[in-house]
Scaffold this active site. Structure first.
Site, PDB file in Angstrom:
ATOM      1  CB  SER A 153      -0.866  -0.014   1.262  1.00 37.03           C
ATOM      2  OG  SER A 153      -1.483   1.222   1.478  1.00 37.03           O
TER       3      SER A 153
ATOM      4  CE1 TYR B 196      -3.515  -1.854   5.400  1.00 41.25           C
ATOM      5  CE2 TYR B 196      -2.985   0.388   4.722  1.00 41.25           C
ATOM      6  CZ  TYR B 196      -3.283  -0.928   4.402  1.00 41.25           C
ATOM      7  OH  TYR B 196      -3.331  -1.317   3.087  1.00 41.25           O
TER       8      TYR B 196
END
Length: 168
Positions: A144, A157
């Site tokens: 990501s 995250y």
């Protein structure tokens, strides 16, 4: 469009019940691969298999990447079903709680690190010996932009995605 770039190759995809996992399974099948789709939810796995259509090159296995034994069992099932392993796609992951870090708990952090970091390790730890037997293979890990920079509210995250990102 059907191809043969992956003809005879065997792939396992974790987190196959999400959009990226399903799309990758479809593409791998279209390119000739044998594909084992895995995920935590057996009902969602059955739906994915139904949408992908009947194929002797497609199978599924219920497993949570956080559980090392379930992960090993999914790899063993792949090799038993298709004879080998060539492609490992570590796609399982979660975003976790979205709120400022000072409002999160250590459990919030662990709930993200377990699948996003430990789950990838579990998968690679048990898959790499099979890739070595084949003389090599391909390892794909979903990342990501959160692995390159931080974003407010998703500190766990971001930390999990930085854990697996190689920076130049």
């Amino acid at each position: 469009m059907m191809g043969d770039r992956l003809n005879g190759k065997v792939a396992i995809i974790t987190g196959a019940t999400g959009g990226i996992g399903e799309a990758t399974a479809r593409r791998f099948l279209d390119e000739g691969a044998h594909v084992m789709v895995t995920g935590r939810n057996p009902e969602k796995l059955a739906e994915i298999v139904e949408r992908l259509g009947p194929s002797d090159r497609l199978s599924h296995f219920t497993a949570d990447v956080v559980d090392e034994q379930q992960t090993k069992a999914s790899i063993d099932a792949t090799v038993e079903r298709f004879g080998c392993l060539d492609i490992v796609f570590a796609n399982a992951g979660v975003e976790g709680a979205v709120r400022p870090i000072d409002e999160q708990t250590q459990k919030d952090l662990l709930d993200v690190l377990q699948p996003n970091v430990i789950g990838v390790w579990n998968l690679l730890h048990h898959a790499i010996p099979h890739l070595k037997k084949r003389g090599g293979g391909s390892i794909l890990i979903t990342s990501s932009t959160a692995g390159l920079t931080g974003f407010p509210g998703v500190s766990a995250y971001c930390a999990s995605k930085h854990a697996g990102t190689k920076q130049p």
